[in-house]
Design an enzyme around this catalytic site. Sequence first.
Site, PDB file in Angstrom:
ATOM      1  N   THR A 122      12.275   8.985  11.311  1.00  0.00           N
ATOM      2  CA  THR A 122      13.122   9.918  12.069  1.00  0.00           C
ATOM      3  C   THR A 122      12.472  11.295  12.023  1.00  0.00           C
ATOM      4  O   THR A 122      12.349  11.883  10.944  1.00  0.00           O
ATOM      5  CB  THR A 122      14.529   9.972  11.450  1.00  0.00           C
ATOM      6  OG1 THR A 122      15.069   8.653  11.488  1.00  0.00           O
ATOM      7  CG2 THR A 122      15.450  10.915  12.216  1.00  0.00           C
ATOM      8  N   GLU A 150      14.610   3.981  14.733  1.00  0.00           N
ATOM      9  CA  GLU A 150      15.275   2.833  14.127  1.00  0.00           C
ATOM     10  C   GLU A 150      16.769   3.089  14.000  1.00  0.00           C
ATOM     11  O   GLU A 150      17.188   4.193  13.689  1.00  0.00           O
ATOM     12  CB  GLU A 150      14.697   2.630  12.721  1.00  0.00           C
ATOM     13  CG  GLU A 150      13.811   1.439  12.614  1.00  0.00           C
ATOM     14  CD  GLU A 150      14.243   0.295  13.495  1.00  0.00           C
ATOM     15  OE1 GLU A 150      15.427  -0.083  13.435  1.00  0.00           O
ATOM     16  OE2 GLU A 150      13.419  -0.208  14.275  1.00  0.00           O
ATOM     17  N   ASN A 210      23.229   9.251  15.298  1.00  0.00           N
ATOM     18  CA  ASN A 210      23.699   9.426  13.915  1.00  0.00           C
ATOM     19  C   ASN A 210      24.782  10.497  13.834  1.00  0.00           C
ATOM     20  O   ASN A 210      25.787  10.337  13.134  1.00  0.00           O
ATOM     21  CB  ASN A 210      22.526   9.771  12.987  1.00  0.00           C
ATOM     22  CG  ASN A 210      21.828   8.510  12.469  1.00  0.00           C
ATOM     23  OD1 ASN A 210      22.165   7.403  12.872  1.00  0.00           O
ATOM     24  ND2 ASN A 210      20.858   8.673  11.589  1.00  0.00           N
ATOM     25  N   PHE A 251      33.182   1.989  12.646  1.00  0.00           N
ATOM     26  CA  PHE A 251      33.022   3.319  12.043  1.00  0.00           C
ATOM     27  C   PHE A 251      34.291   4.157  12.101  1.00  0.00           C
ATOM     28  O   PHE A 251      34.259   5.373  12.284  1.00  0.00           O
ATOM     29  CB  PHE A 251      31.817   4.053  12.657  1.00  0.00           C
ATOM     30  CG  PHE A 251      30.530   3.640  11.995  1.00  0.00           C
ATOM     31  CD1 PHE A 251      30.134   2.313  12.043  1.00  0.00           C
ATOM     32  CD2 PHE A 251      29.750   4.533  11.285  1.00  0.00           C
ATOM     33  CE1 PHE A 251      28.986   1.879  11.401  1.00  0.00           C
ATOM     34  CE2 PHE A 251      28.595   4.120  10.628  1.00  0.00           C
ATOM     35  CZ  PHE A 251      28.213   2.793  10.697  1.00  0.00           C
ATOM     36  N   CYS A 262      20.640   9.107   5.319  1.00  0.00           N
ATOM     37  CA  CYS A 262      20.431   9.347   6.764  1.00  0.00           C
ATOM     38  C   CYS A 262      21.407  10.359   7.354  1.00  0.00           C
ATOM     39  O   CYS A 262      20.987  11.429   7.808  1.00  0.00           O
ATOM     40  CB  CYS A 262      20.540   8.031   7.513  1.00  0.00           C
ATOM     41  SG  CYS A 262      19.387   6.811   6.863  1.00  0.00           S
TER      42      CYS A 262
HETATM   43  C1  UGA Z   1      22.973   4.950   9.185  1.00  0.00           C
HETATM   44  C2  UGA Z   1      23.258   4.429  10.601  1.00  0.00           C
HETATM   45  O1  UGA Z   1      24.460   3.654  10.597  1.00  0.00           O
HETATM   46  C3  UGA Z   1      22.088   3.566  11.111  1.00  0.00           C
HETATM   47  O2  UGA Z   1      22.336   3.191  12.463  1.00  0.00           O
HETATM   48  C4  UGA Z   1      20.815   4.395  11.034  1.00  0.00           C
HETATM   49  O3  UGA Z   1      19.682   3.623  11.431  1.00  0.00           O
HETATM   50  C5  UGA Z   1      20.601   4.862   9.610  1.00  0.00           C
HETATM   51  O4  UGA Z   1      21.730   5.657   9.199  1.00  0.00           O
HETATM   52  C6  UGA Z   1      19.345   5.709   9.595  1.00  0.00           C
HETATM   53  O5  UGA Z   1      19.343   6.773  10.226  1.00  0.00           O
HETATM   54  O6  UGA Z   1      18.312   5.248   9.077  1.00  0.00           O
HETATM   55  P1  UGA Z   1      23.200   3.952   6.688  1.00  0.00           P
HETATM   56  O7  UGA Z   1      22.939   5.338   6.210  1.00  0.00           O
HETATM   57  O8  UGA Z   1      22.460   2.811   6.088  1.00  0.00           O
HETATM   58  O9  UGA Z   1      22.923   3.847   8.296  1.00  0.00           O
HETATM   59  O10 UGA Z   1      24.729   3.680   6.418  1.00  0.00           O
HETATM   60  P2  UGA Z   1      26.088   3.537   7.264  1.00  0.00           P
HETATM   61  O11 UGA Z   1      26.535   2.145   7.194  1.00  0.00           O
HETATM   62  O12 UGA Z   1      25.965   4.152   8.581  1.00  0.00           O
HETATM   63  O13 UGA Z   1      27.072   4.432   6.354  1.00  0.00           O
HETATM   64  C7  UGA Z   1      26.863   5.812   6.137  1.00  0.00           C
HETATM   65  C8  UGA Z   1      27.990   6.406   5.321  1.00  0.00           C
HETATM   66  O14 UGA Z   1      29.198   6.436   6.096  1.00  0.00           O
HETATM   67  C9  UGA Z   1      28.330   5.604   4.062  1.00  0.00           C
HETATM   68  O15 UGA Z   1      28.643   6.486   3.012  1.00  0.00           O
HETATM   69  C10 UGA Z   1      29.548   4.789   4.475  1.00  0.00           C
HETATM   70  O16 UGA Z   1      30.358   4.406   3.402  1.00  0.00           O
HETATM   71  C11 UGA Z   1      30.247   5.771   5.392  1.00  0.00           C
HETATM   72  N1  UGA Z   1      31.150   5.119   6.375  1.00  0.00           N
HETATM   73  C12 UGA Z   1      30.648   4.323   7.353  1.00  0.00           C
HETATM   74  C13 UGA Z   1      32.530   5.340   6.283  1.00  0.00           C
HETATM   75  O17 UGA Z   1      33.002   6.062   5.383  1.00  0.00           O
HETATM   76  N2  UGA Z   1      33.340   4.752   7.205  1.00  0.00           N
HETATM   77  C14 UGA Z   1      32.864   3.955   8.199  1.00  0.00           C
HETATM   78  O18 UGA Z   1      33.684   3.456   9.010  1.00  0.00           O
HETATM   79  C15 UGA Z   1      31.482   3.740   8.267  1.00  0.00           C
END
Ligand code: UGA
Length: 409
Positions: A122, A150, A210, A251, A262
């Site tokens: 990124t 990605e 993001n 989400f 991220c």
């Molecule tokens: C995120 C994006 O979802 C990916 O699409 C992206 O590729 C990635 O960043 C990146 O830029 O590399 P990630 O950081 O692995 O992925 O995790 P997420 O599943 O998106 O969760 C991020 C945070 O939000 C976590 O702390 C999670 O617990 C929180 N979250 C997520 C919530 O509190 N509620 C939700 O409904 C979803």
Amino acid sequence: MKITIIGTGYVGLTSALCFANVGHQVLCLDNDQNKIQKLQNKIPTIFENGLEEMLSKALDSKNIEFTTDFSKAINFSNIIILAVGTPQNEITGEADLTYIHQAINLAKKYINEDKIFITKSTVPVGTNHQIQKILQENCPHQIHIASNPEFMREGFAIDDFMKPDRIVLGIDHKNCQEPLNQLYQFWLNQNYPILYTDITTAELIKYASNAFLMTKICFINEMEELASKLQANIQDLSLGMGLDHRIGKAFLNPGPGIGGSCFPKDSMALKFIAKENDLELSIINQVIDSNYLRFKKMAEKIKKFFDKKEIAVLGLAFKAGTDDVRMSPAIEIIKYLLADDFKIFAYDPKAIENTQKILGDKIIYCQNLAQCFVKSQNIVILTEWQEFKQIKDFPEFDNKQILDLRYIL
Ligand code: UGA
């Protein structure tokens, strides 16, 4: 098709294994000898669902190789994927491009034919054009650049890569299209949407996506606060909103704040990009602030909820399915509680080792859920691990004070 991938972190390693899985010949380069040795010996360097099996399969099929030899890696293929880390500069918040510059300056030494460099890291808007300029300067061969951000999530990285919602390819030259189509032939054959754009737009799509997802979560977290006050049911509220197809259910799970490597980093980088272009993006600024405030508010909620300053925390990873604790809400909240002299017991199925690197012996680590239940009357759930749902079956459950900040019970 032969491909070189520079960087074997989450993005680099997962992409490499998935490309090997669909039949490409992949050579992975990393300057960390220790990492490369482990990978050569089928030992995963990150915890990720399904990765160990995939690594073993790819090595057995000889579709993947790991090396620290730059000259070998650059000579191996005319498709070179950049997947090195772009961490956040602690002081300014902008993306730190040190590893990108190190990689391209070394790669440049060994370029002996026309190449296409594809950036999966990124990177801020404009970086790919800079990369192209650096590589092309005084180089007799034709260098093209493509931006291929990605979108995979930790914990679901392989699935997200193999079954993407879309593949974004930013190019400025039509000569790149054919090799990129070959690279993604497997996905083209299965009609996954492939969006070709210019490079700048592709770079921005990553940050905008993001930031939008982060906004959605911050929004539902604020609604959770309000629902709590009004004694409304946040999960029904979330569902009631999400069933509108224009909003969507994904989400919208309230939680203790957004963590990981991220969202927090990319939103800061986006704020910085806007600033450099003399713009204040008020929504992004608010979202960043709202998320930091959420950690603090959750710590306050814990303090109010329990009558003793002794609690057991379930979950340390920034989300379930990973051992990653970077910017983990659990750890940010624990820091507030420690500052108020809380005694904290904690358990996480995967993230204790990584937490120890940050919190050391400031908290007491439990080996399993049962130990946490013995240690404290007061339980807080901070990560949504599947196994935490079982606590309802523990005989002691009824006597406990439970604060479920992930709404999993
Ligand atoms: C995120 C994006 O979802 C990916 O699409 C992206 O590729 C990635 O960043 C990146 O830029 O590399 P990630 O950081 O692995 O992925 O995790 P997420 O599943 O998106 O969760 C991020 C945070 O939000 C976590 O702390 C999670 O617990 C929180 N979250 C997520 C919530 O509190 N509620 C939700 O409904 C979803």
